[in-house]
Design a protein around this motif. Structure first.
Motif, PDB file in Angstrom:
ATOM      1  N   VAL A  31       0.780  -1.341   0.094  1.00 27.04           N
ATOM      2  CA  VAL A  31       0.108   0.147  -0.133  1.00 27.04           C
ATOM      3  C   VAL A  31       0.910   1.404   0.003  1.00 27.04           C
ATOM      4  N   CYS A  32       0.511   2.289  -1.068  1.00 28.94           N
ATOM      5  CA  CYS A  32       1.544   3.253  -1.243  1.00 28.94           C
ATOM      6  C   CYS A  32       0.776   4.700  -0.779  1.00 28.94           C
ATOM      7  N   LEU A  33       1.311   5.532   0.077  1.00 31.35           N
ATOM      8  CA  LEU A  33       0.932   6.616   0.447  1.00 31.35           C
ATOM      9  C   LEU A  33       1.662   7.792   0.043  1.00 31.35           C
ATOM     10  N   HIS A  34       1.084   8.777  -0.541  1.00 29.11           N
ATOM     11  CA  HIS A  34       1.947   9.916  -1.032  1.00 29.11           C
ATOM     12  C   HIS A  34       2.036  10.999  -0.143  1.00 29.11           C
ATOM     13  N   GLY A  35       2.896  11.912  -0.391  1.00 29.16           N
ATOM     14  CA  GLY A  35       3.115  13.077   0.079  1.00 29.16           C
ATOM     15  C   GLY A  35       2.090  14.353   0.178  1.00 29.16           C
ATOM     16  N   LEU A  36       2.231  15.367   0.642  1.00 31.45           N
ATOM     17  CA  LEU A  36       1.364  16.490   0.828  1.00 31.45           C
ATOM     18  C   LEU A  36       0.489  16.619  -0.484  1.00 31.45           C
ATOM     19  N   THR A  37       1.147  16.962  -1.508  1.00 33.75           N
ATOM     20  CA  THR A  37       0.357  17.486  -2.580  1.00 33.75           C
ATOM     21  C   THR A  37       0.285  16.573  -3.964  1.00 33.75           C
ATOM     22  N   ARG A  38       0.690  15.322  -3.695  1.00 36.16           N
ATOM     23  CA  ARG A  38       0.766  14.347  -4.550  1.00 36.16           C
ATOM     24  C   ARG A  38      -0.378  13.696  -4.843  1.00 36.16           C
ATOM     25  N   ASN A  39      -0.590  12.423  -5.461  1.00 34.09           N
ATOM     26  CA  ASN A  39      -1.661  11.602  -5.531  1.00 34.09           C
ATOM     27  C   ASN A  39      -1.209  10.111  -5.898  1.00 34.09           C
ATOM     28  N   HIS A  40      -1.984   9.203  -6.068  1.00 38.42           N
ATOM     29  CA  HIS A  40      -1.875   7.986  -6.359  1.00 38.42           C
ATOM     30  C   HIS A  40      -0.868   7.660  -7.433  1.00 38.42           C
ATOM     31  N   LYS A  41      -0.763   8.802  -8.583  1.00 36.57           N
ATOM     32  CA  LYS A  41       0.100   8.479  -9.452  1.00 36.57           C
ATOM     33  C   LYS A  41       1.658   8.625  -9.191  1.00 36.57           C
ATOM     34  N   ASP A  42       1.805   9.286  -8.157  1.00 35.17           N
ATOM     35  CA  ASP A  42       3.246   9.324  -7.671  1.00 35.17           C
ATOM     36  C   ASP A  42       4.116   8.415  -7.793  1.00 35.17           C
ATOM     37  N   GLU A 174      11.517  16.045 -20.302  1.00 33.39           N
ATOM     38  CA  GLU A 174      10.666  15.161 -20.667  1.00 33.39           C
ATOM     39  C   GLU A 174      10.214  14.647 -19.275  1.00 33.39           C
ATOM     40  N   ASP A 175      11.304  14.689 -18.140  1.00 31.97           N
ATOM     41  CA  ASP A 175      10.605  14.163 -16.824  1.00 31.97           C
ATOM     42  C   ASP A 175       9.697  15.112 -16.311  1.00 31.97           C
ATOM     43  N   TRP A 176      10.071  16.673 -16.505  1.00 25.81           N
ATOM     44  CA  TRP A 176       9.489  17.655 -15.879  1.00 25.81           C
ATOM     45  C   TRP A 176       7.703  17.507 -16.495  1.00 25.81           C
ATOM     46  N   MET A 177       7.587  17.196 -17.876  1.00 29.83           N
ATOM     47  CA  MET A 177       6.514  16.731 -18.450  1.00 29.83           C
ATOM     48  C   MET A 177       5.690  16.063 -17.591  1.00 29.83           C
ATOM     49  N   ALA A 178       6.392  14.635 -17.538  1.00 27.66           N
ATOM     50  CA  ALA A 178       5.729  13.263 -16.987  1.00 27.66           C
ATOM     51  C   ALA A 178       5.268  13.744 -15.436  1.00 27.66           C
ATOM     52  N   PHE A 179       6.243  14.767 -14.750  1.00 27.54           N
ATOM     53  CA  PHE A 179       6.252  15.043 -13.353  1.00 27.54           C
ATOM     54  C   PHE A 179       4.674  15.790 -13.360  1.00 27.54           C
ATOM     55  N   ALA A 180       4.789  16.734 -14.273  1.00 28.07           N
ATOM     56  CA  ALA A 180       3.433  17.823 -14.460  1.00 28.07           C
ATOM     57  C   ALA A 180       2.207  16.833 -14.382  1.00 28.07           C
ATOM     58  N   ARG A 181       2.249  15.880 -15.444  1.00 29.21           N
ATOM     59  CA  ARG A 181       0.997  15.088 -15.841  1.00 29.21           C
ATOM     60  C   ARG A 181       0.464  14.216 -14.682  1.00 29.21           C
ATOM     61  N   ARG A 182       1.304  13.931 -13.685  1.00 26.76           N
ATOM     62  CA  ARG A 182       1.330  13.221 -12.574  1.00 26.76           C
ATOM     63  C   ARG A 182       0.634  14.048 -11.350  1.00 26.76           C
ATOM     64  N   THR A 183       1.004  15.395 -11.460  1.00 33.66           N
ATOM     65  CA  THR A 183       0.486  16.159 -10.343  1.00 33.66           C
ATOM     66  C   THR A 183      -0.373  17.028 -10.787  1.00 33.66           C
ATOM     67  N   HIS A 184      -0.997  17.341 -11.826  1.00 36.73           N
ATOM     68  CA  HIS A 184      -1.912  18.518 -12.412  1.00 36.73           C
ATOM     69  C   HIS A 184      -3.004  17.541 -13.026  1.00 36.73           C
ATOM     70  N   ARG A 185      -3.940  18.395 -13.252  1.00 40.97           N
ATOM     71  CA  ARG A 185      -5.269  17.895 -14.221  1.00 40.97           C
ATOM     72  C   ARG A 185      -5.853  19.085 -15.033  1.00 40.97           C
ATOM     73  N   GLU A 186      -6.399  18.462 -16.069  1.00 40.21           N
ATOM     74  CA  GLU A 186      -6.699  19.656 -17.139  1.00 40.21           C
ATOM     75  C   GLU A 186      -8.334  19.624 -16.949  1.00 40.21           C
ATOM     76  N   GLU A 187      -8.876  20.977 -16.635  1.00 40.71           N
ATOM     77  CA  GLU A 187      -9.932  21.376 -16.364  1.00 40.71           C
ATOM     78  C   GLU A 187     -10.851  21.470 -17.647  1.00 40.71           C
ATOM     79  N   ASP A 188     -12.269  21.674 -17.415  1.00 40.17           N
ATOM     80  CA  ASP A 188     -13.018  21.665 -18.915  1.00 40.17           C
ATOM     81  C   ASP A 188     -12.840  22.841 -19.732  1.00 40.17           C
TER      82      ASP A 188
END
Length: 287
Positions: A31-42, A174-188
């Protein structure tokens, strides 16, 4: 990554989410538990890098990722989070688990050891311990300040690179883009925003914790002695000092320390040194 969504409900009715990767093996799930501002994708880079057949369950702590935002910000605290994780374990009927906790997720893991010690096979604490360095905490809170969002994924990746360049000096565009996609979401409306409730960010007290609080954290850590422990520390961490990490290993007696070169807080856990340490540790504590 390929995985299965898990939806469950907190004790007070909040809709929560986790994601399962790998087969439902007979052994304990990880079971993996992330840090303050992260999520399961971390944890997806780590899971992919480990290449293990074990079942991994990565949690979206309330207020992050696909878990519901809490209308009461007072509920954004590790004790509540630990209760949520226990609800998940009970729903999945997991009698034994390994825990991997990054930063805040490590604090949640420590609390779970006081609640269900007989159900925890081992713990990995990623760059966190009973003493949290105030300077690092201030840096994290400053870098996580609420943002109005970005007009594109490229802009989000550039912002992440600026705010996280110190702990991760070796990442590529490329790493930073992957990092951004793990920690952000695109709204409508097309805006790219951090994938967490801004209410989780609270001011850092001007004064460090008092003696009673510090002793309380070490007493909490002492409850972990019944389970094998791997402490992972970023070489340049400003949250977990080398002194505290060494003290943790000496006090625990069944602990080992892996220092990850060239990174700060917190290792992404897909570094070769992290993968090697975790793979070896989980192999030794498989039962």
């Amino acid at each position: 990554m390929t995985g299965d969504d898990i939806f469950y409900t907190s004790s007070e009715g909040l809709a929560l989410h986790a994601r399962s990767y790998g087969a439902s093996a007979d052994g304990p799930a990880i079971v993996c538990l992330h840090g303050l501002t992260r999520n399961h994708k971390d944890f997806e880079p780590m899971i992919a890098g480990l290449g293990m057949s074990d079942r991994f369950i990565s949690v979206d702590i309330r207020g992050r990722g696909q878990s519901e935002r809490d209308p009461d910000p007072a509920n954004y605290n590790p004790a509540i989070y630990a209760g949520d994780v226990l609800v998940l374990l009970d729903q999945l009927k997991l009698e034994r688990v390994h825990l991997i906790g990054t930063s805040m997720g490590g604090i949640i893991s420590m609390i779970l050891m006081t609640m269900i010690p007989d159900r925890i096979s081992s713990i990995v604490l990623n760059d966190v311990g009973p003493v949290v360095e105030q300077a690092g905490l201030r840096r994290i809170m400053a870098s996580a300040a609420p943002s109005a969002g970005y007009g594109s994924w490229s802009a989000a990746a550039e912002a992440v690179a600026r705010s996280q360049a110190v702990p991760y000096p070796r990442l590529t565009p490329e790493d930073w883009m992957a990092f951004a996609r793990r920690t952000h979401r695109e709204e409508d409306n097309g805006q790219v925003v951090p994938d967490f409730d801004p209410a989780i960010i609270t001011p850092v007290p001007d004064k460090p914790p008092g003696l009673a609080a510090r002793l309380g954290m070490w007493r909490l850590f002492a409850k972990m002695k019944t389970a094998p422990l791997l402490v992972i520390r970023g070489e340049h961490s400003d949250i977990l000092s080398a002194k505290t990490a060494d003290k943790m290993v000496k006090r625990h007696k069944r602990a080992s320390l892996a220092t990850i070169p060239g990174v700060g807080h917190a290792p992404l856990l897909n570094e070769p040194e992290s993968l090697s340490a975790i793979r070896h540790f989980l192999g030794e504590t498989a039962v």
